[in-house]
Design an enzyme around this catalytic site. Structure first.
Site, mmCIF file in Angstrom:
data_model
loop_
_atom_site.group_PDB
_atom_site.id
_atom_site.type_symbol
_atom_site.label_atom_id
_atom_site.label_comp_id
_atom_site.label_asym_id
_atom_site.label_seq_id
_atom_site.Cartn_x
_atom_site.Cartn_y
_atom_site.Cartn_z
ATOM 1 N N GLY A 21 0.825 -1.201 0.000
ATOM 2 C CA GLY A 21 0.000 0.000 0.000
ATOM 3 C C GLY A 21 0.859 1.251 0.000
ATOM 4 O O GLY A 21 2.003 1.239 -0.450
ATOM 5 N N MET A 34 2.547 2.842 2.261
ATOM 6 C CA MET A 34 3.849 2.770 2.904
ATOM 7 C C MET A 34 4.655 1.558 2.453
ATOM 8 O O MET A 34 5.854 1.655 2.204
ATOM 9 C CB MET A 34 3.692 2.773 4.426
ATOM 10 C CG MET A 34 3.283 4.123 4.973
ATOM 11 S SD MET A 34 3.211 4.199 6.788
ATOM 12 C CE MET A 34 4.943 3.988 7.226
ATOM 13 N N GLY A 35 4.016 0.396 2.353
ATOM 14 C CA GLY A 35 4.741 -0.822 1.989
ATOM 15 C C GLY A 35 5.465 -0.719 0.660
ATOM 16 O O GLY A 35 6.618 -1.157 0.523
ATOM 17 N N ASP A 49 1.152 -9.126 -2.351
ATOM 18 C CA ASP A 49 0.017 -8.252 -2.069
ATOM 19 C C ASP A 49 -1.239 -8.904 -2.619
ATOM 20 O O ASP A 49 -1.173 -9.733 -3.541
ATOM 21 C CB ASP A 49 0.225 -6.875 -2.719
ATOM 22 C CG ASP A 49 -0.765 -5.836 -2.208
ATOM 23 O OD1 ASP A 49 -0.466 -5.193 -1.188
ATOM 24 O OD2 ASP A 49 -1.843 -5.692 -2.822
ATOM 25 N N SER A 65 7.056 5.500 11.535
ATOM 26 C CA SER A 65 6.513 6.823 11.257
ATOM 27 C C SER A 65 7.222 7.405 10.035
ATOM 28 O O SER A 65 8.437 7.312 9.912
ATOM 29 C CB SER A 65 6.712 7.753 12.460
ATOM 30 O OG SER A 65 6.174 9.032 12.207
ATOM 31 N N GLY A 97 4.911 8.041 6.965
ATOM 32 C CA GLY A 97 3.798 8.256 6.054
ATOM 33 C C GLY A 97 4.195 8.208 4.589
ATOM 34 O O GLY A 97 5.117 7.506 4.192
ATOM 35 N N LYS A 127 5.454 3.706 19.708
ATOM 36 C CA LYS A 127 4.776 4.319 18.559
ATOM 37 C C LYS A 127 3.344 4.712 18.918
ATOM 38 O O LYS A 127 2.825 5.733 18.460
ATOM 39 C CB LYS A 127 4.777 3.343 17.380
ATOM 40 C CG LYS A 127 4.016 3.824 16.128
ATOM 41 C CD LYS A 127 4.555 5.143 15.600
ATOM 42 C CE LYS A 127 4.127 5.439 14.172
ATOM 43 N NZ LYS A 127 2.710 5.340 13.887
ATOM 44 N N ASN A 167 1.817 8.458 18.615
ATOM 45 C CA ASN A 167 0.613 8.872 17.905
ATOM 46 C C ASN A 167 -0.367 9.602 18.817
ATOM 47 O O ASN A 167 -1.067 10.511 18.384
ATOM 48 C CB ASN A 167 -0.064 7.661 17.259
ATOM 49 C CG ASN A 167 0.620 7.257 15.968
ATOM 50 O OD1 ASN A 167 1.792 7.548 15.765
ATOM 51 N ND2 ASN A 167 -0.097 6.573 15.099
ATOM 52 N N GLU A 182 0.853 12.985 18.964
ATOM 53 C CA GLU A 182 0.544 13.607 17.677
ATOM 54 C C GLU A 182 -0.870 14.175 17.678
ATOM 55 O O GLU A 182 -1.105 15.282 17.170
ATOM 56 C CB GLU A 182 0.691 12.548 16.581
ATOM 57 C CG GLU A 182 0.451 13.007 15.171
ATOM 58 C CD GLU A 182 0.579 11.832 14.210
ATOM 59 O OE1 GLU A 182 -0.469 11.304 13.790
ATOM 60 O OE2 GLU A 182 1.714 11.425 13.898
#
Length: 332
Positions: free
Chosen positions: A9, A11-12, A30, A121, A123, A189, A193, A196
């Site tokens: 997707g 990020m991947g 995938d 992190s 994005g 993480k 978030n 964030e």
């Protein structure tokens, strides 16, 4: 180094590209055959299934999972575990709940399979900027995979060194750390978030105050028609509230000062909720983070300019599309 990547997707796919740029060999999988075909055309080795991916990896294998947290991650881990062997490693780079990591690591330990949780992190900007990583899992397995983490990380770049940091050593200056045992990476993480949420809410509320400084309820001498893009831009340059989130805010406001393309329906990833739950379990007061989470809940009932700001920031750093916009696009 050779690595399997499951999930191509936002990020991947870019993580795969960054690793290939770093000289690593990627075997990819995938649910979308087109996504696999695209990465294969760029130099990755495609696979038709998880079993096929594993067959194309040389022991000791390492498979990185970048699929949605919850059911999809659980199913992928269990499917991989059926075919992996002692000494192999599964890396969960998504936003899993840290307690699930602990359970999975204990289950896989009985099969001799290492489980590593990596809070990631970066994005949609990670391909060029790199990915900040918070890693949990057995030390020996993390050390073996260090070349992978190093290639994904941002590196020292041009960020000034923290005074005294030269005495401490480690990889933190490179943009990744081994936090501790299983679950600790996603725990760090998770709180990241949660923080964030609070930072985004503070920016959003501040700019909402600016926007409403023209209110007719104010005395005319106290009304200000402020240039929001200019305020965001000037704060980027020398202000104590400067940050990457502010950089993205400045981009959004420059594109459209009214943010009219955003509805203000703000989702939460789940990690904000988990952060508050951890605070409750530890009896730690977390007033700002809790309030920021509740604002997101309220935003799904009524919207303000502040919520449009939150939506804009989420879209800029993570490519997140508002639920309302997604529904409209689907029905169109």
């Amino acid at each position: 180094m050779q690595l399997g990547m499951v999930g191509l997707g936002r990020m991947g796919a870019n993580m795969t590209r960054r690793l290939m740029r770093g000289g690593h060999q990627l075997v990819v999988s995938d649910l979308s055959a087109d996504a696999v075909k695209q990465l294969a055309s760029e130099g990755a080795v495609g696979s038709a299934s998880l079993q096929d991916l594993i067959a194309k990896l040389t022991p000791p294998r390492a498979v990185w999972i970048m699929v949605p947290a919850g059911g999809p991650t659980e199913q992928t881990v269990q499917n991989l575990a059926q075919h992996l062997q002692t000494g192999d490693a599964i890396i969960d780079g998504g936003n899993s709940y840290f307690k699930d990591d602990v359970r999975r690591s204990q289950e896989l330990a009985g099969k001799g399979i290492h489980y590593i949780d990596v809070g990631t992190s970066g994005g949609v900007w990670g391909l060029e900027r790199g990915y900040c990583m918070m890693i949990g899992g057995p030390k020996e397995a993390v050390q073996r995979l260090d070349p992978i983490f190093k290639a994904l990380a941002p590196g020292k770049g041009d960020i000034p060194r923290t005074p005294g940091r030269e005495r401490l050593g480690g990889t933190a200056e490179e943009g990744y750390i081994h936090c501790g045992p299983s679950g600790s990476g996603h725990f760090v993480k998770m709180v990241h978030n949660g923080i964030e949420y609070g930072m985004m809410q503070a920016y959003a509320e501040g700019f909402d105050i600016f926007k409403n400084a023209t209110s007719k309820d104010l005395p005319e001498a106290l009304r200000y028609d402020l240039n929001l893009p200019d305020i965001a831009e000037v704060w980027r340059r020398g202000s104590v509230v400067s940050s990457w989130l502010l950089d993205l805010t400045a981009i959004a406001l420059t594109e459209n000062p009214t943010l009219s393309e955003y509805e203000g329906f703000v989702q939460d990833s789940g990690e904000g909720r988990w952060t508050i739950q951890a605070a409750i379990e530890e009896a730690v007061p977390a007033e700002v983070l809790t309030a920021a989470l509740y604002v997101r809940f309220r935003s799904r009932q009524q919207h303000t300019f502040a919520e449009k700001m939150l939506s804009a920031m989420r879209q800029k750093f993570g490519g997140h599309v508002e639920a309302g916009a997604a529904k409209a696009k689907k029905s169109a």
